[in-house]
Design a protein around this motif. Structure first.
Motif, PDB file in Angstrom:
ATOM      1  N   ALA B   8      86.825  -4.142 -24.116  1.00 49.99           N
ATOM      2  CA  ALA B   8      86.215  -5.449 -24.377  1.00 49.99           C
ATOM      3  C   ALA B   8      85.574  -5.512 -25.761  1.00 49.99           C
ATOM      4  CB  ALA B   8      85.167  -5.716 -23.302  1.00 49.99           C
ATOM      5  N   ASP B   9      85.071  -6.698 -26.078  1.00 48.99           N
ATOM      6  CA  ASP B   9      84.287  -6.861 -27.309  1.00 48.99           C
ATOM      7  C   ASP B   9      82.922  -6.219 -27.086  1.00 48.99           C
ATOM      8  OD1 ASP B   9      82.313  -9.563 -26.813  1.00 48.99           O
ATOM      9  OD2 ASP B   9      83.874  -9.094 -25.369  1.00 48.99           O
ATOM     10  N   GLU B  10      82.116  -6.195 -28.115  1.00 47.77           N
ATOM     11  CA  GLU B  10      80.864  -5.438 -28.054  1.00 47.77           C
ATOM     12  C   GLU B  10      79.926  -5.940 -26.938  1.00 47.77           C
ATOM     13  OE1 GLU B  10      79.462  -4.978 -32.010  1.00 47.77           O
ATOM     14  OE2 GLU B  10      77.834  -3.674 -31.345  1.00 47.77           O
ATOM     15  N   ASP B  11      79.699  -7.266 -26.908  1.00 44.96           N
ATOM     16  CA  ASP B  11      78.744  -7.810 -25.929  1.00 44.96           C
ATOM     17  C   ASP B  11      79.212  -7.577 -24.497  1.00 44.96           C
ATOM     18  OD1 ASP B  11      76.905  -8.668 -27.747  1.00 44.96           O
ATOM     19  OD2 ASP B  11      77.721 -10.703 -27.920  1.00 44.96           O
ATOM     20  N   THR B  12      80.487  -7.896 -24.251  1.00 40.30           N
ATOM     21  CA  THR B  12      81.006  -7.763 -22.876  1.00 40.30           C
ATOM     22  C   THR B  12      80.995  -6.290 -22.454  1.00 40.30           C
ATOM     23  OG1 THR B  12      82.461  -9.589 -23.471  1.00 40.30           O
ATOM     24  CG2 THR B  12      82.845  -8.581 -21.337  1.00 40.30           C
ATOM     25  N   ALA B  13      81.399  -5.391 -23.383  1.00 40.78           N
ATOM     26  CA  ALA B  13      81.414  -3.958 -23.048  1.00 40.78           C
ATOM     27  C   ALA B  13      80.004  -3.474 -22.714  1.00 40.78           C
ATOM     28  CB  ALA B  13      81.993  -3.168 -24.209  1.00 40.78           C
ATOM     29  N   TRP B  18      76.219  -1.727 -18.652  1.00 41.36           N
ATOM     30  CA  TRP B  18      74.912  -1.929 -18.032  1.00 41.36           C
ATOM     31  C   TRP B  18      75.021  -2.114 -16.518  1.00 41.36           C
ATOM     32  CZ3 TRP B  18      72.442  -7.158 -17.255  1.00 41.36           C
ATOM     33  CH2 TRP B  18      71.124  -7.028 -16.779  1.00 41.36           C
ATOM     34  N   ILE B  19      76.033  -2.913 -16.100  1.00 45.05           N
ATOM     35  CA  ILE B  19      76.119  -3.175 -14.651  1.00 45.05           C
ATOM     36  C   ILE B  19      76.832  -2.057 -13.891  1.00 45.05           C
ATOM     37  CG2 ILE B  19      75.955  -5.695 -14.874  1.00 45.05           C
ATOM     38  CD1 ILE B  19      79.002  -5.640 -14.089  1.00 45.05           C
ATOM     39  N   GLY B  20      77.367  -1.090 -14.601  1.00 41.37           N
ATOM     40  CA  GLY B  20      77.878   0.078 -13.890  1.00 41.37           C
ATOM     41  C   GLY B  20      79.340   0.419 -14.081  1.00 41.37           C
ATOM     42  N   ILE B  21      79.966  -0.144 -15.136  1.00 41.23           N
ATOM     43  CA  ILE B  21      81.314   0.335 -15.459  1.00 41.23           C
ATOM     44  C   ILE B  21      81.141   1.254 -16.665  1.00 41.23           C
ATOM     45  CG2 ILE B  21      83.666  -0.303 -16.133  1.00 41.23           C
ATOM     46  CD1 ILE B  21      83.260  -2.896 -14.632  1.00 41.23           C
ATOM     47  N   ARG B  22      81.009   2.520 -16.366  1.00 41.70           N
ATOM     48  CA  ARG B  22      80.654   3.493 -17.399  1.00 41.70           C
ATOM     49  C   ARG B  22      81.733   3.599 -18.476  1.00 41.70           C
ATOM     50  NH1 ARG B  22      76.524   7.161 -16.968  1.00 41.70           N
ATOM     51  NH2 ARG B  22      76.754   8.877 -18.426  1.00 41.70           N
ATOM     52  N   ASN B  23      82.984   3.495 -18.027  1.00 34.15           N
ATOM     53  CA  ASN B  23      84.084   3.640 -18.988  1.00 34.15           C
ATOM     54  C   ASN B  23      84.454   2.291 -19.597  1.00 34.15           C
ATOM     55  OD1 ASN B  23      84.667   6.529 -18.518  1.00 34.15           O
ATOM     56  ND2 ASN B  23      85.000   5.751 -16.440  1.00 34.15           N
ATOM     57  N   SER B  24      83.500   1.729 -20.328  1.00 29.28           N
ATOM     58  CA  SER B  24      83.775   0.465 -21.033  1.00 29.28           C
ATOM     59  C   SER B  24      83.910   0.787 -22.515  1.00 29.28           C
ATOM     60  CB  SER B  24      82.625  -0.509 -20.828  1.00 29.28           C
ATOM     61  OG  SER B  24      82.499  -0.786 -19.466  1.00 29.28           O
ATOM     62  N   PHE B  25      85.029   0.366 -23.070  1.00 31.39           N
ATOM     63  CA  PHE B  25      85.302   0.725 -24.466  1.00 31.39           C
ATOM     64  C   PHE B  25      85.299  -0.520 -25.341  1.00 31.39           C
ATOM     65  CE2 PHE B  25      87.275   3.725 -21.618  1.00 31.39           C
ATOM     66  CZ  PHE B  25      86.814   4.943 -22.104  1.00 31.39           C
ATOM     67  N   ILE B  26      84.728  -0.360 -26.521  1.00 30.05           N
ATOM     68  CA  ILE B  26      84.718  -1.477 -27.470  1.00 30.05           C
ATOM     69  C   ILE B  26      85.944  -1.320 -28.360  1.00 30.05           C
ATOM     70  CG2 ILE B  26      83.457  -2.571 -29.368  1.00 30.05           C
ATOM     71  CD1 ILE B  26      80.905  -1.190 -28.118  1.00 30.05           C
ATOM     72  N   ALA B  27      86.760  -2.401 -28.424  1.00 27.71           N
ATOM     73  CA  ALA B  27      87.926  -2.356 -29.307  1.00 27.71           C
ATOM     74  C   ALA B  27      87.658  -3.280 -30.483  1.00 27.71           C
ATOM     75  CB  ALA B  27      89.165  -2.786 -28.541  1.00 27.71           C
ATOM     76  N   LYS B  28      87.590  -2.685 -31.679  1.00 28.11           N
ATOM     77  CA  LYS B  28      87.263  -3.517 -32.850  1.00 28.11           C
ATOM     78  C   LYS B  28      88.507  -4.143 -33.459  1.00 28.11           C
ATOM     79  CE  LYS B  28      82.906  -1.370 -33.875  1.00 28.11           C
ATOM     80  NZ  LYS B  28      82.477  -0.009 -34.051  1.00 28.11           N
ATOM     81  N   ASP B  29      89.637  -3.472 -33.331  1.00 29.67           N
ATOM     82  CA  ASP B  29      90.877  -4.069 -33.851  1.00 29.67           C
ATOM     83  C   ASP B  29      92.052  -3.780 -32.900  1.00 29.67           C
ATOM     84  OD1 ASP B  29      91.893  -1.455 -34.520  1.00 29.67           O
ATOM     85  OD2 ASP B  29      90.482  -1.492 -36.203  1.00 29.67           O
ATOM     86  N   ILE B  30      93.216  -4.318 -33.263  1.00 33.20           N
ATOM     87  CA  ILE B  30      94.384  -4.211 -32.362  1.00 33.20           C
ATOM     88  C   ILE B  30      94.782  -2.749 -32.152  1.00 33.20           C
ATOM     89  CG2 ILE B  30      96.783  -4.930 -32.006  1.00 33.20           C
ATOM     90  CD1 ILE B  30      96.259  -7.231 -33.913  1.00 33.20           C
ATOM     91  N   ASP B  31      94.809  -1.979 -33.240  1.00 39.99           N
ATOM     92  CA  ASP B  31      95.236  -0.584 -33.113  1.00 39.99           C
ATOM     93  C   ASP B  31      94.335   0.196 -32.167  1.00 39.99           C
ATOM     94  OD1 ASP B  31      97.399  -0.881 -34.705  1.00 39.99           O
ATOM     95  OD2 ASP B  31      96.326  -0.418 -36.564  1.00 39.99           O
ATOM     96  N   GLU B  32      93.037  -0.052 -32.322  1.00 39.23           N
ATOM     97  CA  GLU B  32      92.089   0.653 -31.460  1.00 39.23           C
ATOM     98  C   GLU B  32      92.323   0.258 -29.988  1.00 39.23           C
ATOM     99  OE1 GLU B  32      88.075   0.114 -32.772  1.00 39.23           O
ATOM    100  OE2 GLU B  32      87.340   1.769 -31.549  1.00 39.23           O
TER     101      GLU B  32
END
Lengths: 214, 108
Positions: B8-13, B18-32
């Protein structure tokens, strides 16, 4: 198997007629199964659409609460209110059920009832609202995922059935029908030949008899 | 027992973490985003990957491939916390078109 390889006997004809009956019955059953699965598929597509709508609605509410929390606490305030990362609170249990012999997954969301960590000194009730709506989003997402997996399975099965029905309709049934036709034609030809041969022998015997008398 | 991950984006991740999905990743660009998704989809422990719509839109082809080829992980597309209105992408449309031969929309 070429036409030449077909044994022209009444036994073979009976066998082929039986095979044709079985092939037609199999085609009809497959068509029935295809109809049931197509109905199930449409049902799941509808369910998925409804769940997606529910997610959009919840996400909109979460968004509104988030904006309000941002207005009250500021962007940095939100970050300091969300003090730490929760341990994994969700996991998914996979079970299976069967629709006409097809293994369909059932997903159960297991929610660990631990409290969402929060810095009580600098938080807002709006953040609780965000957490509540996001929790609901995750619950509904499981429904979407389950529907997606089911739709995929049903679509794959429908593809297989379509291929089988096509094979029966275009290859197997016409081939058996052709063989039956060939054997029937050959048998009636053989019958005609036999009748002709008998008549000819009868004629020759009668002719010989007349000459002997004379 | 499978896990849930999110890209997800920064805020959503942040909210997800926070609510308990520990494996939340911030993707800054398409490759990432592509790399994270490929990495997650190769791990057997994940049953569901949540991807926010604006990221999903950019990596639609990979999502379609994973959905068509793999039983798990399942991929669900959700809106971002900051952008509740989004362009709908329909990852099952291609699969249904190819398997059934008829175009059916799964998202409204």
């Amino acid at each position: 198997m070429s036409r030449e390889a077909v044994r022209v006997t009444r036994m073979e004809l009976l066998k082929l007629k039986k095979s044709l009956e079985v092939a037609i019955r199999a085609r009809n059953l497959l068509e029935e199964k295809r109809n049931v699965l197509a109905m199930e598929l449409l049902d799941y597509i509808k369910k998925m659409g409804l769940a997606q709508e529910k997610i959009d609605e919840r996400m909109k509410k979460a968004h509104d609460a988030f904006i309000e929390a941002q207005m009250v606490l500021g962007k940095m305030g939100i970050r300091s209110a969300i003090v730490s990362i929760s341990p994994d609170r969700f996991s998914i249990e996979e079970k299976y059920r069967s629709i006409m012999g097809i293994r369909i997954p059932i997903l159960n969301l297991i929610e660990n009832k631990t409290q969402i960590p929060c810095n009580f000194l600098s938080t807002s009730s709006k953040l609780d609202e965000v957490a509540f709506h996001m929790n609901e989003v995750i619950k509904t997402t499981i429904e979407v995922a389950e529907a997606q997996a089911t739709i995929k399975k049903l679509a794959e099965e429908l593809k297989k059935i379509k291929r089988r029905v096509n094979a029966l309709d275009r290859i197997i049934i016409p081939r058996i029908q052709n063989r039956i036709k060939y054997i029937e034609e050959r048998l009636s030809e053989m019958e005609r030949e036999t009748i002709f041969r008998i008549k000819r022998i009868k004629y020759l015997l009668e002719k010989r008899k007349i000459t002997e008398i004379a | 027992m499978g896990k849930i991950a999110a890209i997800a984006d920064e805020d959503t991740a942040l909210i997800f973490k926070w609510i308990g999905i520990r494996n939340s990743f911030i993707a800054k660009d398409i490759d990432e985003a592509k790399n994270i998704l490929m990495d997650l989809s190769n791990k057997k422990e994940y049953t569901l990957i949540l991807i926010t719509a604006r990221i999903a839109e950019k990596i639609e082809s990979i999502i379609n491939t994973i959905i068509a080829e793999k039983e798990y992980p399942l991929i669900a597309i959700i809106p971002e916390i900051g952008y509740p209105v989004y362009k709908k992408i329909d990852p099952l449309r291609e699969l249904l078109k190819r398997t059934i031969g008829v175009e059916i929309k799964t998202s409204r």
